[in-house]
Enzyme design. Sequence first.
Site, short mmCIF file in Angstrom:
data_model
loop_
_atom_site.label_atom_id
_atom_site.label_comp_id
_atom_site.label_asym_id
_atom_site.label_seq_id
_atom_site.Cartn_x
_atom_site.Cartn_y
_atom_site.Cartn_z
NE ARG A 260 -6.60 -5.87 -16.21
CZ ARG A 260 -5.92 -6.21 -15.13
NH1 ARG A 260 -6.15 -7.39 -14.56
NH2 ARG A 260 -5.01 -5.42 -14.62
NE ARG A 275 -12.87 -12.82 -13.50
CZ ARG A 275 -11.64 -12.91 -12.97
NH1 ARG A 275 -10.63 -12.32 -13.56
NH2 ARG A 275 -11.44 -13.60 -11.85
NE ARG A 390 -11.35 -8.03 -9.36
CZ ARG A 390 -10.68 -9.13 -9.68
NH1 ARG A 390 -9.76 -9.61 -8.85
NH2 ARG A 390 -10.93 -9.76 -10.81
#
Length: 424
Positions: A260, A275, A390
């Site tokens: 991403r 992230r 995460r």
Amino acid sequence: MLDYRFIKNNLEAVKQNIVNRAMHADAEAAVRLFDERTEMVTALQELQAKRNENSLAMKKVKDAAERNALIETGKAIKAEIAAAETALKEKEAALDAAMIQIPNMAHPDAPVGKEDTENCEVKQVGTIPQFDFEPKDHVQLAEALDLIDFDAATKVAGVKFYYLKNEAVFLEQALVLYGLNILRKYGFTPFITPDVAKEEILRGIGFNPRGSESNVYTIEDEGTCLVATAEITLGGYHSDEILDKAKLPLMYCGLSHCFRREAGAAGQFSKGLYRVHQFTKLEMFVYCTPEESDAIHEKLRLIEEEIFTGLGIAFRVVDTCTGDLGAPAYRKWDLEAWMPGRNGGEWGEVTSTSNCTDYQARRLNVRFKDDDGKNKYVHMLNGTAIAVSRALVAIIENYQQKDGSIKIPEALVPYCGFDVITKK
């Protein structure tokens, strides 16, 4: 995408849904283009009928002059058909461009709101840990224990990449095996999926492969992208197929890397592993009949709850508001784990599960033959079993000890082969 006629017959509801989702789409233009396309199809069919009549007439005529006249008429009709077909293709392209911008309808009970701060908490599970010392964040802990190297990854690959090292490597693999074994218990078929997919598959799932708002990496001159989730590859697995209803629901789980761009993501809320540009994820994906999808959506959420309950990590469930749903989801549940090192202690999203109804199936042309003999679109659902990066944040921060060591959740010890990570 939504059904053309549904939009036309429920135009005001569709327009309000676009507003509620804080998205930009022109439903009225889609209806207008659909009507114009319908008229053009009718006109083209009439021209094709005239061509056929002319061809039949030519076979019956023996007079040379009459025949030549019919030949000229045939040429003129052929030219009209060619022009009509070209115009129809252009109209269909415009219609498709308008339709693809229109999001799925939202569940009537989905909270109306613009941002994730307006998501509604449904419940909390587990106990938030209380420390008799000042807890550190996962970056401080992992670097002190030589588990992660961000600096070397930045040098080699760029920012938002990382090296996992030492016990963290075993911890990642343990999380994957832990998740796979839970999903096997529920009858999921496991896959290791490609990390690349064609752009048309991404569009079908609801990702934008191009443009400034795209969150995916495109592979130039190949017409493909690095996948952002195995939802893409599992969703494309049955594209352009008619499935056997007797075999539904099809319950798949896919292990993949996820890539991403995370453009603009920075600051405390995106620190460290929370992230990143690349991570490993175990994804659930289901094809089912429309009648089953609500119950299966609930089942996927309960499986996610079981996974994090088994890890001994406190979490909460939130009902995602309309502005945070994304285009394909009809309804979405998020699980947010307690992260002691996140801004002094906060909830951080670790999984989500979405019921996308037939929105993706229409784009990807995935259907099943119903008992009435008609082909109908399946419903497609997805859910994160474990997003490893995460999950690592949550484990490292919740299981930290006063001496800087990290305990391993009991459920992962058999896979890791150790129960604590200490300084070398």
